[in-house]
Design a protein around this motif. Structure first.
Motif, PDB file in Angstrom:
ATOM      1  N   UNK A 304      -8.464 -15.465 -14.146  1.00  0.00           N
ATOM      2  CA  UNK A 304      -9.240 -15.007 -12.981  1.00  0.00           C
ATOM      3  C   UNK A 304     -10.672 -15.404 -13.168  1.00  0.00           C
ATOM      4  N   UNK A 305     -11.175 -15.950 -12.170  1.00  0.00           N
ATOM      5  CA  UNK A 305     -12.566 -16.401 -12.333  1.00  0.00           C
ATOM      6  C   UNK A 305     -13.443 -15.244 -12.780  1.00  0.00           C
ATOM      7  N   UNK A 306     -14.263 -15.632 -13.635  1.00  0.00           N
ATOM      8  CA  UNK A 306     -15.201 -14.616 -14.128  1.00  0.00           C
ATOM      9  C   UNK A 306     -15.974 -14.064 -12.943  1.00  0.00           C
ATOM     10  N   UNK A 307     -16.054 -12.811 -13.062  1.00  0.00           N
ATOM     11  CA  UNK A 307     -16.800 -12.186 -11.975  1.00  0.00           C
ATOM     12  C   UNK A 307     -18.234 -12.599 -12.043  1.00  0.00           C
ATOM     13  N   UNK A 308     -18.581 -13.239 -10.981  1.00  0.00           N
ATOM     14  CA  UNK A 308     -19.987 -13.639 -10.920  1.00  0.00           C
ATOM     15  C   UNK A 308     -20.782 -12.423 -10.506  1.00  0.00           C
ATOM     16  N   UNK A 371     -21.342  -0.465  -9.956  1.00  0.00           N
ATOM     17  CA  UNK A 371     -20.425   0.638  -9.706  1.00  0.00           C
ATOM     18  C   UNK A 371     -19.900   0.591  -8.294  1.00  0.00           C
ATOM     19  N   UNK A 372     -20.759   0.299  -7.368  1.00  0.00           N
ATOM     20  CA  UNK A 372     -20.384   0.241  -5.953  1.00  0.00           C
ATOM     21  C   UNK A 372     -19.398  -0.874  -5.734  1.00  0.00           C
ATOM     22  N   UNK A 373     -19.708  -2.006  -6.348  1.00  0.00           N
ATOM     23  CA  UNK A 373     -18.805  -3.169  -6.162  1.00  0.00           C
ATOM     24  C   UNK A 373     -17.437  -2.863  -6.742  1.00  0.00           C
ATOM     25  N   UNK A 374     -17.399  -2.262  -7.922  1.00  0.00           N
ATOM     26  CA  UNK A 374     -16.122  -1.941  -8.551  1.00  0.00           C
ATOM     27  C   UNK A 374     -15.342  -0.973  -7.706  1.00  0.00           C
ATOM     28  N   UNK A 376     -15.476  -0.641  -4.524  1.00  0.00           N
ATOM     29  CA  UNK A 376     -14.977  -1.380  -3.361  1.00  0.00           C
ATOM     30  C   UNK A 376     -13.732  -2.167  -3.720  1.00  0.00           C
ATOM     31  N   UNK A 377     -13.742  -2.809  -4.893  1.00  0.00           N
ATOM     32  CA  UNK A 377     -12.586  -3.623  -5.296  1.00  0.00           C
ATOM     33  C   UNK A 377     -11.383  -2.746  -5.485  1.00  0.00           C
ATOM     34  N   UNK A 378     -11.534  -1.607  -6.164  1.00  0.00           N
ATOM     35  CA  UNK A 378     -10.438  -0.670  -6.389  1.00  0.00           C
ATOM     36  C   UNK A 378      -9.897  -0.193  -5.073  1.00  0.00           C
ATOM     37  N   UNK A 379     -10.784   0.075  -4.156  1.00  0.00           N
ATOM     38  CA  UNK A 379     -10.382   0.565  -2.853  1.00  0.00           C
ATOM     39  C   UNK A 379      -9.574  -0.481  -2.125  1.00  0.00           C
ATOM     40  N   UNK A 380     -10.018  -1.709  -2.184  1.00  0.00           N
ATOM     41  CA  UNK A 380      -9.298  -2.791  -1.468  1.00  0.00           C
ATOM     42  C   UNK A 380      -7.908  -2.966  -2.065  1.00  0.00           C
ATOM     43  N   UNK A 381      -7.794  -2.992  -3.412  1.00  0.00           N
ATOM     44  CA  UNK A 381      -6.496  -3.147  -4.078  1.00  0.00           C
ATOM     45  C   UNK A 381      -5.580  -2.025  -3.711  1.00  0.00           C
ATOM     46  N   UNK A 382      -6.099  -0.792  -3.715  1.00  0.00           N
ATOM     47  CA  UNK A 382      -5.251   0.359  -3.381  1.00  0.00           C
ATOM     48  C   UNK A 382      -4.761   0.263  -1.981  1.00  0.00           C
ATOM     49  N   UNK A 383      -5.637  -0.185  -1.156  1.00  0.00           N
ATOM     50  CA  UNK A 383      -5.268  -0.282   0.253  1.00  0.00           C
ATOM     51  C   UNK A 383      -4.206  -1.342   0.463  1.00  0.00           C
ATOM     52  N   UNK A 384      -4.319  -2.418  -0.236  1.00  0.00           N
ATOM     53  CA  UNK A 384      -3.340  -3.496  -0.064  1.00  0.00           C
ATOM     54  C   UNK A 384      -1.990  -3.041  -0.514  1.00  0.00           C
ATOM     55  N   UNK A 385      -1.886  -2.409  -1.668  1.00  0.00           N
ATOM     56  CA  UNK A 385      -0.613  -1.949  -2.191  1.00  0.00           C
ATOM     57  C   UNK A 385       0.012  -0.896  -1.307  1.00  0.00           C
ATOM     58  N   UNK A 386      -0.741   0.109  -0.934  1.00  0.00           N
ATOM     59  CA  UNK A 386      -0.179   1.206  -0.165  1.00  0.00           C
ATOM     60  C   UNK A 386       0.043   0.806   1.254  1.00  0.00           C
ATOM     61  N   UNK A 387      -0.741  -0.121   1.747  1.00  0.00           N
ATOM     62  CA  UNK A 387      -0.556  -0.566   3.126  1.00  0.00           C
ATOM     63  C   UNK A 387       0.748  -1.301   3.278  1.00  0.00           C
ATOM     64  N   UNK A 388       1.261  -2.046   2.205  1.00  0.00           N
ATOM     65  CA  UNK A 388       2.530  -2.779   2.264  1.00  0.00           C
ATOM     66  C   UNK A 388       3.705  -1.831   2.273  1.00  0.00           C
ATOM     67  N   UNK A 389       3.517  -0.667   1.675  1.00  0.00           N
ATOM     68  CA  UNK A 389       4.613   0.273   1.610  1.00  0.00           C
ATOM     69  C   UNK A 389       4.816   0.997   2.952  1.00  0.00           C
ATOM     70  N   UNK A 390       3.780   1.039   3.693  1.00  0.00           N
ATOM     71  CA  UNK A 390       3.850   1.786   4.938  1.00  0.00           C
ATOM     72  C   UNK A 390       4.700   1.065   5.956  1.00  0.00           C
TER      73      UNK A 390
END
Length: 390
Positions: A304-308, A371-374, A376-390
């Motif tokens: 994974x590309x290093x987080x810039x 912290x804010x960026x992290x 946001x990333x966690x939120x997006x990942x959670x949303x993607x996973x749970x959104x597929x289950x719905x």
């Protein structure tokens, strides 16, 4: 009548002896071997007028001895034919048949004999044999008035030999394998003659049935390989001392030729039976090697590309990050139907670059931004996973 019977008995005995002796030499190649044929005057071949030699034979002699100053050494002997019916002791002097050949010298020595050239197969083994009797010595010794014998008593000293003792008479036989002969009587013998071992006079003394001494007949013999198609056979008599009697008597010559011995070839070795070949070992099937496992390389994980790091935002009190709230309503009785969630791309607010000269001045703000960026990333990942289950 009595004399006639005696004469007939003597004749039959002589015939028997002749037949017996001749039978001892089958295939005899010698001519006139028993000296029974006519004789000729030796003067015709170079001897003195008193010599006579049996037909088919020739005389030879060594005349003179340059090593001796006195006369009487190697004197010419006299050759004569002995006849059984004429001599009083003819029965004693003739070995077989009617006649025998003799040579002798008185008060002198001699080196002499006679010879004959005989046709033989070249390469054959030739044997020459003949019977001989020696009579030698100073004294005239007569046995019962019937026959003489040799004086074989050796003198104690040489001066007494003039009245007693033998001539030390030796006899030989020889063969020239090339068939060579002297050029004439008195000429030198060939050097190629092969002679037998000598027999000395004392070796021929014996006794008759009554125990009386006799001069016995002895047989001489020699064998050679013929190196030509003729050989020449020789007799030789040779006394060392000049005694009154130096005589030798010869009879029944025998020449035989045997084919050369052919080496018997060795029998060919019987070949050993060929060994039954062992069955050829069936080659084990070649083990097919397992196919080499081909390892398909796993695709190299792309890191994974290093987080810039986001550029530090200049804290602006007025910029407030929007908060996205997902509200999921589910009816308990209904089986949730999987639906592909509609992904709404949330626009990311454009970060305002902090001028270079202001970077690094506020570590606290930078940490807050991470912290804010992290979050946001966690939120997006959670949303993607749970959104597929719905």
């Amino acid at each position: 009548m009595k004399k006639l019977c005696l004469a007939l008995s003597v004749s039959l005995l002589a015939l028997f002896i002749t037949i017996r002796v001749s039978a001892d030499c089958p295939d005899n190649l010698a001519l006139n071997p028993g000296f029974e044929q006519e004789w000729y005057a030796g003067s015709t071949v170079g001897t003195s007028v008193s010599s006579f030699i049996s037909k088919e034979w020739l005389p030879w002699a060594v005349l003179g001895d340059p090593t001796q100053e006195e006369v009487g050494y190697n004197f010419e002997p006299e050759y004569k034919i002995l006849q059984r019916s004429v001599l009083n002791d003819g029965w004693y002097r003739v070995y077989a048949g009617e006649q025998a050949q003799a040579f002798f010298s008185m008060y002198s020595t001699h080196t002499a004999g006679f010879y004959q050239r005989v046709a033989v197969p070249e390469g054959s083994q030739v044997t020459f044999s003949i019977w001989v009797q020696i009579y030698t010595g100073q004294e005239d010794l007569i046995i019962d008035g019937r026959y003489p014998v040799s004086d074989l008593v050796q003198p104690m000293t040489e001066p007494t030999r003039s009245v007693k003792g033998p001539g030390d008479y030796r006899v030989y036989v020889g063969i020239d394998p090339y068939g060579e002969a002297p050029a004439g009587f008195g000429e030198a013998l060939p050097d190629s003659i092969i002679w037998s071992d000598p027999v000395l006079d004392v070796q021929t003394r014996g006794e008759d049935a009554a125990g009386n001494p006799v001069d016995e007949w002895v047989q001489l013999e020699v064998t050679v390989t013929a190196l030509a198609d003729h050989v020449t056979v020789y007799t030789q008599g040779h006394p060392d001392y000049r005694t009154k009697h130096n005589d030798s008597y010869w009879d029944e010559a025998c020449v035989q030729a045997a084919a050369p011995a052919t080496a018997t070839p060795r029998p060919s070795a019987t070949p050993h039976p060929s060994a039954t070949p062992q069955p050829t070992a069936t080659a084990q099937p070649t083990v097919t090697p397992w196919p080499t496992a081909t390892f398909t390389p796993l695709p190299t994980a792309t890191l994974a590309p290093s987080l810039t790091p986001f550029p530090q935002l200049t804290p602006v009190e007025e910029a407030t990050a929007p908060v996205v709230v997902l509200i999921v309503t589910a009816t308990p009785e209904e089986t949730p139907t999987l639906r592909t969630p509609t992904i709404t791309r949330v626009p990311v607010p454009t970060a305002t670059l902090i001028p270079e000269e202001t970077q690094g001045r506020s570590p606290t703000g930078l940490v807050l931004l991470y912290i804010v960026n992290a979050a946001l990333i966690v939120l997006v990942v959670w949303w993607i996973r749970n959104g597929r289950r719905l």
